[in-house]
Structures are given as C-alpha cells and as structure tokens.
Write a protein that holds these residues in place. Structure first.
Motif, short mmCIF file in Angstrom:
data_model
loop_
_atom_site.label_atom_id
_atom_site.label_comp_id
_atom_site.label_asym_id
_atom_site.label_seq_id
_atom_site.Cartn_x
_atom_site.Cartn_y
_atom_site.Cartn_z
N ASP A 13 0.83 -1.21 0.00
CA ASP A 13 0.00 0.00 0.00
C ASP A 13 0.86 1.26 0.00
O ASP A 13 0.54 2.25 -0.66
N LEU A 16 2.27 1.76 -3.49
CA LEU A 16 1.21 2.23 -4.38
C LEU A 16 0.85 3.68 -4.10
O LEU A 16 0.55 4.44 -5.01
N VAL A 106 0.95 2.68 -13.61
CA VAL A 106 0.40 2.59 -12.25
C VAL A 106 -0.80 1.64 -12.23
O VAL A 106 -0.98 0.86 -11.28
N SER A 110 -1.05 -1.65 -9.94
CA SER A 110 -2.18 -1.80 -9.01
C SER A 110 -2.85 -3.16 -9.17
O SER A 110 -3.42 -3.70 -8.21
N ASP A 502 9.21 4.19 -5.31
CA ASP A 502 8.19 3.56 -4.48
C ASP A 502 8.13 4.16 -3.08
O ASP A 502 7.30 3.78 -2.27
#
Length: 520
Positions: A13, A16, A106, A110, A502
């Motif tokens: 998480d 992301l 992205v 995901s 990241d």
C-alpha cells in the motif's frame, strides 16, 4: 490473517501510495497542456500575482510559466524542456505521452504486475515504436519540396505568413547548414512590434549608434569586433598617487589613443564593442565617420562574427601591428540603421550564410506568441530536413500502436503488460486531437483503425474540420519524424523514472556549522 501478511500488505500500500501520488501530479501537468493539442486546440491563460497575463497555445511556454511544486511534476517539465532544447517542437505530445505511460503503468502495478516487469515491457515497446517511426518516414527531396511547406504551416498553427518566412529562410541558409548538429534555425527568428515580415541574409544588432552624428547607412563595410571594453587599462587610485603609477597611466592613455588611430587608418567603418567605450574613443571614431556601438550582447557579437568573417579581439590585442589587426576584420555588403525599430542590420556578410526572420506583430501583447509560433515552425522544418516526415493527426501513432500490439504475442511473462502501456499511450495523441475538435474519440478511434487495416495505410486519420477519415498526406497534415521519436523517447524515460519511485522521503535541511555535519 497473519502478522507477516499484514506487514506485506502495508508495504504494498505504501509503494502504491507513492506511485499514485506521483501519477496524480503528472496527470495535473498533462491536463494543463492537452487541451492545446491539434488544429482545434484552445489557448491557455497564465496569470501572475501582479495580474500580468500571457495567452498561449504553446505547450512548453505553459509548462515553463505555470507554478509547480510537486517533484514528479517538475521531472516532467524538465523532460519537456529537454524536448524543446533538442528538437524545438513536440513538447505537448511528449507530455501527453508521458502522462499516459505513467497512468497505465500505475494501473498495471495496481493489478499486481511487478514494477520491474512493467518497465521491461515499456522499454521494449518504446524501442520498437521508435524503430517503426523511422521505417515509416519519407525523406525530403529538396528544400523546394511542397511537403516542407506543409510542415511549416502545421507547426506554425496555420499562420501562412509565418510559414512562408520560415521556408524562405531555410532555402537561404541551405540544406547543408540545416543538417549541422549545433545549428538552430529557430535562433534566426525575431518578432517585433510594428516590424514588417521579412527574411534577409544578415544579422540584427538591437542597439543604435553611440551618437546621432555617426553614419546611418554604409556599403562594403569593414567591421571590427572588440570583445572587451574599448577603454584604457585601469589603474587603482593608490597606484595613481605615486610618480611611477602616474607615468604608467600617461603611457597607457597615449597607447590607447594610438590604438584608436590604428583603427581609423585601417579604414574600419563599424566597431562593435562588448562593453563600454571611452569618451575620447567615441569622439575620435565618430569624427572619422565610423559607426560605433557599445554594450552589444555576446550572442549578437558571435552572430556578426560568423556572418562577416570577423574575429573578436580583446583591447590588449589592439596593440598588434596594423597588418595583424587587419586579419581580425570582417566585411559585409550593407549596414543599415533602423531608427524606428532601434536596431542595426548587417547584411550580405562575407562569412557564413546567416538568415534573419523578422516577424511583425500588430501589438506588444502578441509579439511573444508570434515569435513562439515562428520558432516552432522553424524547428519543425529543420527536423524534417534532417530525418524526414510522417503523417500527422495521430495517424502514424495509431499505425505504430497496431504493430507494437502484434509484438505482444511474441513476448512471454508479465512484461507484456508494460508493452500494453506503450500501445495505450500511442493512441492518446489521436484521442486528444479528436476530442479537442469536438468529436467522440472512442468512435473515431474505431473508425480509423478499421480504415487503416482495410487499406493497409499508416496515414489515415480524422479530418478535424468534418470528422471524416482522411489521408493525412493528401490534406498536408504532416510532422517531422524526429518530433515523434524524441517525444516518445523522452516520455518513456520520465515514465520509467517515475515508476521506479516507491517511496517519497522529505530531505532534511542542511544546517551549516552544526557539529557532526558530514560525519554520517
């Protein structure tokens, strides 16, 4: 759920979150310029805190002037500037492509695709697309090729007067000069209020002579460039207070006057000086009918030197013998002082061919935009001469996207998802052009792809005037292949850099003088 699983999910998480944050920043930048893309693109108004307004359709101008704080957004703007520096056109396309590559990347991450696999496929897709762009390019037959005129018109946003000026300048300079790596045709462009559109073989110095008594028009002129001050060498006040110092001062004054006499005896008619000019030098040269200009910019001096064949000299170099000094002189056919525009034109130089494109503007407010349009047109023409042309209007991108998509079958593993990012990005310019023209991009995308496949053509796209599928070669919607190649290459590089991030960490501020600094 185990503690280890919870920890792993938290790490995912967090990564992301960094990707999505950066992607949103890139998207914000992309949205600021995508509305300007294509023949029906609209203008953007930029307003500063003082209320000064700039209205422009130029992507790089918008990016340079807009206020940006996010580091990822700044990365994209730097990439667009690099595109501008290298090619001089295509910054909006590069920005739109980068925005799409990042967003699609992205999206794949995901879904669970490893970032390394996305980047691997992205790099492969960009490389294949660039190869296909080059394979589709048509070379320019000559500087009188009608297609070159179309390029100037498209890049010049349909300003016919500007396109004609740029083509005339290109022909004046010649194909060999246009292909030189360090030469930029866009540097020849100047826009000025109340000026008449014209192209001439020569350079402009944006200064007036030092006094009104100096000549305003000269023929077959010898030119001296002093890359220094035309003044005696200075001596400190303390040194002047001594007998030896005063004697040295008298000697340098006399030597300086002798140097000015040498200039006059060499029959020099124009003296251009980088810095200031001593009053006695101005008087002596003026009395001899020599046109003297002080504080000329270094950039203008270099252009004059190149065009006239002159070699810049320092003030200490004026001590040389007259025969040696003569080798530093340049020659041009005409020198004309334009009082109205407050400039001096040096025409028909005996050095290298140099063209100046003077673009007129009705008001001060449109000078900047007219100059930007002309520079874009000049850059596009030069790029076309270097490497050839491809159909515009998003046609070539769609054709290349179809061919790259076919390569997916040969790819194994999850890197194919990175290839999908490139395919999606290549479709984006077409969709944005069509959307800006007021048509449904999904509907028109299907129509064009079907037509390209049916006719085995890479030049079919949408005519933005009527919405019909049309051959871009036939209606003159043409782009230099270098614009496409560098835009995609730049977009791929910034997308890869963004996707690799990241974690975002705020740097500590360096506090000089603190104990322990630099001991980590």
């Amino acid at each position: 759920m185990s503690v280890k699983q919870v920890s792993n999910n938290a790490d995912v998480d967090e990564r992301l979150t960094a990707l999505i944050t950066n992607s949103n920043a890139i998207r914000a930048i992309t949205s600021a310029v995508e509305g300007t893309l294509g023949p029906k693109g609209l203008d953007t108004m930029l307003v500063d805190k003082f209320g000064d307004v700039v209205i422009t359709n130029d992507g790089v101008t918008i990016l340079q002037m807009m206020e940006v704080n996010h580091p990822a957004a700044r990365m994209l703007i730097k990439t667009a500037r690099a595109q501008q520096d290298e090619i001089g056109d295509g910054t909006t396309t590069a920005t739109v492509l980068a925005g799409s590559l990042v967003a699609e990347g992205v999206n794949q991450v995901s879904k669970g695709v490893p970032v390394s696999r996305v980047i691997e496929g992205l790099k492969g897709g960009v490389k294949n697309a660039i190869d296909l762009f080059y394979q589709s390019a048509r070379p320019i037959e000559s500087l009188h090729d009608p297609m070159l005129e179309k390029v100037a018109l498209v890049a010049g946003r349909e300003h016919l007067d500007i396109a004609e000026l740029i083509i005339e300048a290109a022909r004046l300079i010649g194909e060999e000069k246009l292909k030189e790596h360090n030469f930029k045709l866009s540097d020849a462009v100047k826009a000025q209020e109340n000026a008449e559109n014209q192209v001439f073989s020569g350079v402009i110095v944006n200064k007036l002579p030092m006094n009104e008594d100096m000549p305003r028009k000269l023929d077959e002129t010898a030119i001296l460039i002093v890359d220094d001050a035309l003044e005696p060498e200075e001596l400190g006040e303390e040194a002047l207070s001594t007998e030896a110092g005063f004697a040295w001062y008298r000697q340098t004054q006399q030597e300086f006057i002798e140097n000015i006499r040498k200039i006059i005896e060499l029959k020099v008619q124009v003296v251009l000086v980088d810095r200031g000019v001593e009053a006695i030098a101005e008087e002596m040269l003026g009395d001899a009918g020599i046109l003297v200009v002080q504080r000329v910019s270094n950039k203008e001096l270099k252009k004059v030197a190149e065009h006239t064949g002159a070699r810049a000299i320092k003030r200490t170099g004026l001590k040389k013998d007259p025969a040696d000094l003569k080798r530093y002189l340049g020659v041009c056919g005409k020198v004309i002082v334009d009082e109205k525009l407050e400039q001096i034109r040096l025409l028909m130089g005996k050095g290298k061919p140099v063209a100046t494109v003077l673009v007129g503007a009705a008001t001060e407010e449109v000078v900047g935009e007219r100059e930007r349009i002309a520079k874009d047109s000049a850059s596009a023409v030069q790029a076309a001469v270097k490497a050839g042309l491809v159909p515009g209007g998003g046609a070539i991108e769609l054709s290349v996207a179809r061919q790259v998509e076919e390569l997916r079958r040969e790819m194994r593993g999850m890197s194919a998802y990175g290839l999908d990012c490139v395919v999606s990005a290549l479709k984006r310019p077409f969709s944005q052009i069509v959307s800006n023209a007021g048509f449904n991009p999904l509907e028109k995308l299907g129509d064009v792809i079907a037509a390209q496949m049916e006719n085995n053509s890479d030049s079919l796209s949408i005519n933005c005037d009527n919405g019909e599928v049309t051959d871009m070669w036939e209606i003159g919607v043409i782009d230099p292949v270098l614009v496409k190649v560098h835009a995609l290459k730049a977009a791929g590089e910034v997308a890869e850099a963004i996707l690799r991030i990241d974690t975002i960490i705020k740097k500590r501020e360096d506090r000089k003088g603190e104990a322990g600094e630099g001991n980590w």
